[in-house]
Write a protein that holds these residues in place. Structure first.
Motif, PDB file in Angstrom:
ATOM      1  N   PRO A   9      22.959 -14.519  50.047  1.00 42.83           N
ATOM      2  CA  PRO A   9      23.333 -15.931  50.283  1.00 42.83           C
ATOM      3  C   PRO A   9      22.157 -16.870  50.472  1.00 42.83           C
ATOM      4  N   VAL A  10      21.160 -16.483  51.270  1.00 43.44           N
ATOM      5  CA  VAL A  10      20.032 -17.390  51.531  1.00 43.44           C
ATOM      6  C   VAL A  10      19.235 -17.618  50.253  1.00 43.44           C
ATOM      7  N   THR A  11      19.017 -16.570  49.481  1.00 42.27           N
ATOM      8  CA  THR A  11      18.302 -16.715  48.213  1.00 42.27           C
ATOM      9  C   THR A  11      19.076 -17.591  47.242  1.00 42.27           C
ATOM     10  N   TYR A  79      13.662 -15.791  43.141  1.00 43.20           N
ATOM     11  CA  TYR A  79      14.768 -14.903  42.783  1.00 43.20           C
ATOM     12  C   TYR A  79      14.427 -13.448  43.113  1.00 43.20           C
ATOM     13  N   HIS A  80      13.310 -12.969  42.598  1.00 41.42           N
ATOM     14  CA  HIS A  80      12.959 -11.566  42.810  1.00 41.42           C
ATOM     15  C   HIS A  80      12.475 -11.311  44.240  1.00 41.42           C
ATOM     16  N   GLY A  81      11.576 -12.156  44.734  1.00 40.72           N
ATOM     17  CA  GLY A  81      11.077 -11.949  46.089  1.00 40.72           C
ATOM     18  C   GLY A  81      12.138 -12.176  47.144  1.00 40.72           C
ATOM     19  N   GLY A  82      12.974 -13.200  46.949  1.00 46.61           N
ATOM     20  CA  GLY A  82      14.018 -13.476  47.929  1.00 46.61           C
ATOM     21  C   GLY A  82      15.035 -12.354  48.017  1.00 46.61           C
ATOM     22  N   ARG A  83      15.458 -11.814  46.884  1.00 49.31           N
ATOM     23  CA  ARG A  83      16.414 -10.708  46.897  1.00 49.31           C
ATOM     24  C   ARG A  83      15.852  -9.494  47.626  1.00 49.31           C
ATOM     25  N   TYR A  84      14.609  -9.186  47.373  1.00 49.13           N
ATOM     26  CA  TYR A  84      14.010  -8.003  47.987  1.00 49.13           C
ATOM     27  C   TYR A  84      13.873  -8.182  49.500  1.00 49.13           C
ATOM     28  N   LEU A  85      13.316  -9.309  49.940  1.00 46.73           N
ATOM     29  CA  LEU A  85      13.051  -9.508  51.362  1.00 46.73           C
ATOM     30  C   LEU A  85      14.338  -9.719  52.151  1.00 46.73           C
ATOM     31  N   GLU A  86      15.293 -10.431  51.583  1.00 53.01           N
ATOM     32  CA  GLU A  86      16.533 -10.667  52.319  1.00 53.01           C
ATOM     33  C   GLU A  86      17.303  -9.371  52.535  1.00 53.01           C
ATOM     34  N   ARG A  87      17.289  -8.478  51.572  1.00 48.76           N
ATOM     35  CA  ARG A  87      17.959  -7.193  51.755  1.00 48.76           C
ATOM     36  C   ARG A  87      17.175  -6.270  52.677  1.00 48.76           C
ATOM     37  N   ALA A  88      15.862  -6.434  52.724  1.00 54.86           N
ATOM     38  CA  ALA A  88      15.055  -5.579  53.596  1.00 54.86           C
ATOM     39  C   ALA A  88      15.112  -6.039  55.048  1.00 54.86           C
ATOM     40  N   TRP A  89      15.246  -7.336  55.283  1.00 53.76           N
ATOM     41  CA  TRP A  89      15.175  -7.880  56.645  1.00 53.76           C
ATOM     42  C   TRP A  89      16.517  -8.318  57.213  1.00 53.76           C
ATOM     43  N   SER A  90      17.456  -8.722  56.414  1.00 57.05           N
ATOM     44  CA  SER A  90      18.710  -9.390  56.773  1.00 57.05           C
ATOM     45  C   SER A  90      18.557 -10.886  56.501  1.00 57.05           C
ATOM     46  N   SER A  91      19.682 -11.539  56.283  1.00 52.10           N
ATOM     47  CA  SER A  91      19.675 -12.967  55.933  1.00 52.10           C
ATOM     48  C   SER A  91      19.129 -13.820  57.074  1.00 52.10           C
ATOM     49  N   LYS A  92      19.454 -13.449  58.311  1.00 46.63           N
ATOM     50  CA  LYS A  92      18.991 -14.234  59.458  1.00 46.63           C
ATOM     51  C   LYS A  92      17.473 -14.214  59.565  1.00 46.63           C
ATOM     52  N   GLU A  93      16.888 -13.035  59.526  1.00 47.28           N
ATOM     53  CA  GLU A  93      15.427 -12.936  59.646  1.00 47.28           C
ATOM     54  C   GLU A  93      14.733 -13.560  58.440  1.00 47.28           C
ATOM     55  N   PHE A  94      15.321 -13.413  57.267  1.00 46.58           N
ATOM     56  CA  PHE A  94      14.721 -14.011  56.079  1.00 46.58           C
ATOM     57  C   PHE A  94      14.767 -15.535  56.159  1.00 46.58           C
ATOM     58  N   GLY A  95      15.884 -16.103  56.625  1.00 45.02           N
ATOM     59  CA  GLY A  95      15.968 -17.547  56.790  1.00 45.02           C
ATOM     60  C   GLY A  95      14.971 -18.068  57.806  1.00 45.02           C
ATOM     61  N   LYS A  96      14.778 -17.336  58.895  1.00 50.42           N
ATOM     62  CA  LYS A  96      13.784 -17.749  59.897  1.00 50.42           C
ATOM     63  C   LYS A  96      12.370 -17.708  59.307  1.00 50.42           C
ATOM     64  N   PHE A  97      12.096 -16.685  58.528  1.00 49.52           N
ATOM     65  CA  PHE A  97      10.781 -16.571  57.882  1.00 49.52           C
ATOM     66  C   PHE A  97      10.537 -17.741  56.927  1.00 49.52           C
ATOM     67  N   LEU A  98      11.544 -18.107  56.138  1.00 53.55           N
ATOM     68  CA  LEU A  98      11.406 -19.242  55.222  1.00 53.55           C
ATOM     69  C   LEU A  98      11.169 -20.544  55.975  1.00 53.55           C
ATOM     70  N   SER A 139       3.608 -16.546  50.884  1.00 53.11           N
ATOM     71  CA  SER A 139       4.214 -15.850  52.015  1.00 53.11           C
ATOM     72  C   SER A 139       4.934 -14.592  51.553  1.00 53.11           C
ATOM     73  N   PHE A 140       5.562 -14.644  50.387  1.00 56.37           N
ATOM     74  CA  PHE A 140       6.200 -13.448  49.838  1.00 56.37           C
ATOM     75  C   PHE A 140       5.160 -12.366  49.547  1.00 56.37           C
ATOM     76  N   LEU A 141       4.022 -12.762  49.008  1.00 53.04           N
ATOM     77  CA  LEU A 141       2.972 -11.787  48.728  1.00 53.04           C
ATOM     78  C   LEU A 141       2.463 -11.138  50.015  1.00 53.04           C
ATOM     79  N   VAL A 142       2.344 -11.919  51.079  1.00 50.08           N
ATOM     80  CA  VAL A 142       1.918 -11.361  52.364  1.00 50.08           C
ATOM     81  C   VAL A 142       2.971 -10.399  52.906  1.00 50.08           C
ATOM     82  N   ALA A 143       4.237 -10.756  52.762  1.00 49.29           N
ATOM     83  CA  ALA A 143       5.314  -9.873  53.231  1.00 49.29           C
ATOM     84  C   ALA A 143       5.324  -8.561  52.452  1.00 49.29           C
ATOM     85  N   PHE A 144       5.105  -8.622  51.140  1.00 50.30           N
ATOM     86  CA  PHE A 144       5.021  -7.391  50.357  1.00 50.30           C
ATOM     87  C   PHE A 144       3.829  -6.546  50.789  1.00 50.30           C
TER      88      PHE A 144
END
Length: 376
Positions: A9-11, A79-98, A139-144
């Motif tokens: 959803p967040v992505t 698209y690619h980074g958001g899908r990966y990070l949101e599934r790895a962290w959860s939508s809440k944590e991914f939204g806070k990170f963004l 930021s996505f590159l740092v998270a990876f």
């Protein structure tokens, strides 16, 4: 039917807002375009001199791209980074990170341009457009780099092999080169640098992480990542790491003295290594990058296994709590023998047995016979 594209959803919201705002910006620029003027949109993009009355631009400006090339790169990255990070962290944590990685770099670039204007008195700094998904991309590159520090990317059929932590600095170098062209402004370079610092600081010291499920001495919630594979010096080439490590250590000590950061405890270092002892494991040991990646995979598998066991226990508890069906009591035998109602049931059972044997064929078993014994 075509396969359904599953986007978290967040992505999904991120991509929709990026497309709508970029199209709106392009439409306004097209309608107001003249050959001798630079068009700015202060209510959509962050302009230091004009956007103070539009405070939402500190966030909205991140999801606005000014040309087709940068918009395409932004869509693919989100698209690619958001899908990966949101599934790895959860939508809440991914939204806070963004939220953090968009708001903090934009604010720091805004303050930097005001500072440059104060010293140079050049209004071009305050009329510079601060926009684009550059802080999110880096930021996505740092998270990876935190999630898969040992992963190696091979380019041009093995000619170039780079580990994931090398990409943030390469990205900053690419942005610096593009800033020399009309495609990007000087604010883009500042956004990339502050995006790197913001995302690494948040992931290193503040982001909640899962504790080690095998440890009973660790607190229920840990923050940050104390592993050596995610140290700031790991983003730099090997010859520069000692110098960068020395500077970053001094900066960290200053931040601790100012109580902006808390020093890592032994529990943090133990969680980063994935064990409970401090004798048999040493920081910087050979293979620590691979061990860190395996530790993260093991933690994810343990959390999944714990959830499966909890779901199984709930199903078993519901089955036990369900009322048992009433037992059927057999009729009491009569003193004078079987009753009239009981006798036909026995005859019926014998008749069914005889009929079933005739229909399905007969099978006899003679342990002393001379039949074929070749098939076990």
């Amino acid at each position: 039917m075509p396969p359904r594209i599953n986007i978290p959803p967040v992505t999904r919201i991120l991509l929709i807002v990026l497309g709508l705002q970029s199209v709106l910006s392009a439409t306004i620029r097209y309608r107001q375009w003249t050959a001798n003027s630079d068009i700015v949109i202060p209510y959509l993009n962050l302009i230091p001199q004009l956007s103070l009355v539009y405070p939402w631009t500190f966030l909205s400006t991140t999801l606005v791209e000014s040309n087709v090339f940068t918009l395409t790169i932004a869509c693919l990255t989100l698209y690619h980074g958001g899908r990966y990070l949101e599934r790895a962290w959860s939508s809440k944590e991914f939204g806070k990170f963004l939220l953090i990685c968009a708001l903090v770099p934009n604010t720091l670039v805004f303050a930097t341009t005001i500072l440059f204007f104060t010293f140079t008195r050049d209004e071009r700094w305050t009329l510079m457009t601060i926009a684009g998904t550059i802080p999110l991309q880096i930021s996505f590159l740092v998270a990876f780099s935190q999630l898969v520090p040992a992963h190696t990317v091979t380019l041009f059929r093995g000619i170039i092999s780079l580990r994931v932590p090398r990409f943030p600095l390469l990205y900053i170098g690419l942005v610096a080169v593009l800033c020399l062209t009309p495609m990007l402004t000087s604010a883009s370079f500042l956004l990339s640098v502050f995006g790197l610092l913001t995302s690494w600081t948040y992931l290193r010291f503040y982001k909640p992480v899962f504790p080690d499920l095998d440890s009973s001495s660790q607190p229920s919630s840990l923050r940050g990542d104390a592993s050596d594979t995610f140290a700031f010096a790991e983003f730099f080439p090997a010859p520069a790491r000692p110098f960068v490590a020395g500077i970053s250590s001094q900066v960290f000590n200053v931040l601790v003295a100012m109580r902006l950061c808390a020093p890592f405890s032994q529990a943090d270092h133990s969680a980063a290594r994935g064990d409970n002892t401090f004798i048999h494991h040493h920081r910087g040991a050979p293979g620590s990058a691979r061990a860190e990646a395996e530790r993260r995979r093991a933690l994810a598998l343990k959390a999944l296994d714990q959830r499966l066991h909890a779901a199984t226990a709930n199903v078993a508890a519901r089955a036990q709590s369900a009322p048992a069906p009433p037992a059927v009591q057999p009729p009491a035998p009569s003193a004078t023998g079987p009753t009239v109602q009981t006798q036909p049931q026995v005859n019926t059972q014998k008749a069914m047995t005889t009929q079933g044997a005739g229909m399905l064929g007969e099978t006899s078993y003679d342990p002393h016979g001379d039949g074929d014994r070749s098939n076990p």
